[in-house]
Enzyme design. Structure first.
Site, short mmCIF file in Angstrom:
data_model
loop_
_atom_site.label_atom_id
_atom_site.label_comp_id
_atom_site.label_asym_id
_atom_site.label_seq_id
_atom_site.Cartn_x
_atom_site.Cartn_y
_atom_site.Cartn_z
N TYR A 62 51.66 58.69 32.33
CA TYR A 62 52.39 59.63 32.50
C TYR A 62 51.39 61.40 33.04
O TYR A 62 51.60 61.42 31.55
CB TYR A 62 53.96 60.36 32.00
CG TYR A 62 54.85 59.17 31.41
CD1 TYR A 62 54.69 58.36 32.69
CD2 TYR A 62 55.72 59.31 30.49
CE1 TYR A 62 55.80 56.84 32.93
CE2 TYR A 62 56.39 57.71 30.47
CZ TYR A 62 56.11 56.69 31.35
OH TYR A 62 57.38 55.91 32.00
N HIS A 143 53.68 48.03 29.39
CA HIS A 143 54.29 48.65 30.78
C HIS A 143 53.46 47.95 31.95
O HIS A 143 52.58 47.82 32.33
CB HIS A 143 53.35 50.27 30.93
CG HIS A 143 54.27 51.02 31.30
ND1 HIS A 143 53.62 52.21 31.95
CD2 HIS A 143 55.70 51.65 32.06
CE1 HIS A 143 54.25 53.23 32.54
NE2 HIS A 143 55.51 52.65 32.62
#
Length: 344
Positions: A62, A143
């Site tokens: 992010y 992830h």
């Protein structure tokens, strides 16, 4: 004083952690789709703290470290629960990154993400996250595993994780450095594969258990219940269409793409029931997944203090019991779906 519904807590799997029904998704403060000033990012986190939200989810991806860095500054010294992710190594860029959108993030840090689920890479990724956050996260998710992300390389990355990165996470958990491990994905199939092969505490499932999608009820959520594996829900708005509805001008997004006609039609039908019962569609979208007994938290991505306050209000919105019954009677919700008790 009666505790607000959005602050009710559930235990996470077989760990000592508990999570609030409403958590904070920190992708937006990593400049998701658009730049966010440092001041606005910190004010957004401060508002979440003021609202009593004490679970924050982030990832190195992010903003290429920016989200973690901002959370580290905003949350320093506070007792709360943090989750982050492994699976991407941030490699420095040779030239300064511009404000153009890269991998969905605008003007992030001067790195590029490279998939790597090997043992040594995951250990390094955790140490780098700890440096940005000022501490190791309590919960660590692997992830974006799965064929939708990796295509033909799915099998290779899965083996890389199972023989390497997973071992690194287990070692960190056994040592007490982290408290819980799991997957952070948007695919049901890879979650079911993980349950069959690995010992996990939690799954962060994005976009696959919502007002629009309940396939997870068939086998995944029952299997999680049977195994004592908790579920955190992300993407409750299915990339935006359940936040905005379809009565406003488009484009309307579903799964990060313009919504197909079938989705537009179904959302319009959901909105019709919302109008009958005076229920905001986003409130129903946030509250619905939280009703399943396997779900411990629903995280809402917020880019401003106003969005935090709105998410909190939606999660606390009184919704009549008849609303959920009507959705089921009209075939808009699975008959097997657990629903909030609702108000009479």
């Amino acid at each position: 004083m009666t505790q607000s519904r959005s602050l009710q807590r559930r235990p996470l799997g077989r760990t000592a952690l508990t999570l609030p029904k409403l958590g904070f998704g920190a992708a937006p403060i990593g400049n998701l789709y658009r730049p966010l000033s440092e001041a606005q990012a910190l004010a957004t986190v401060a508002k979440a703290l003021d609202e009593g939200i004490d679970y924050f989810d982030t990832a190195p991806h992010y903003g290429f470290g920016l989200s973690e860095q901002r959370l580290g500054s905003a949350l320093a010294g506070r007792p709360l629960t943090l989750s982050s992710k492994v699976g991407r190594t941030l490699e420095p860029l040779e030239s300064q990154a511009s404000d153009q959108v890269r991998f969905g993030f605008a003007g992030g840090a001067n790195f590029t993400p490279v998939f790597d689920y090997r043992y040594e890479a995951v250990q390094r990724q955790l140490d780098e996250s700890a440096r940005r956050l000022g501490r190791l996260p309590d919960i660590v998710y692997a992830h974006d595993l799965g064929p939708v992300t990796h295509g033909a390389q799915d099998g290779a990355y899965w083996q890389q994780f199972c023989t390497g990165g997973y071992r690194a996470l287990v070692e960190r958990k056994v040592s007490g450095d982290i408290k819980a491990i799991g997957l952070g994905v948007n695919e049901i199939g890879v979650c079911e594969r993980a349950l069959a092969e690995l010992d996990l505490d939690v799954l962060l499932l994005a976009g696959r258990y919502t007002l629009l999608e309940q396939e997870a009820l068939t086998s995944l959520l029952p299997e999680c219940e049977a195994r004592g594996v908790s579920v955190v829900i992300g993407g409750a708005f299915n990339s935006g269409v359940l936040a905005t509805g379809v009565q406003v001008p488009g484009p309307h997004y579903y799964n990060y793409e313009p919504a197909p006609a079938s989705v537009i039609k179904r959302v319009a039908a959901l909105e019709a029931v919302c109008t009958e019962f005076a229920v905001p569609l986003p409130a129903a979208a946030l509250q619905f997944p939280a009703a399943h007994p396997a779900v411990v938290s629903v995280i809402a991505g917020c880019a401003s203090a106003a969005e935090v306050g709105q998410a909190r209000a939606w999660m606390d919105e009184p919704i009549p019991a008849g609303f959920w019954a009507t959705l089921k009677s009209r075939g808009l919700l699975s008959a097997q779906a657990p629903c909030p008790a609702g108000v009479l």
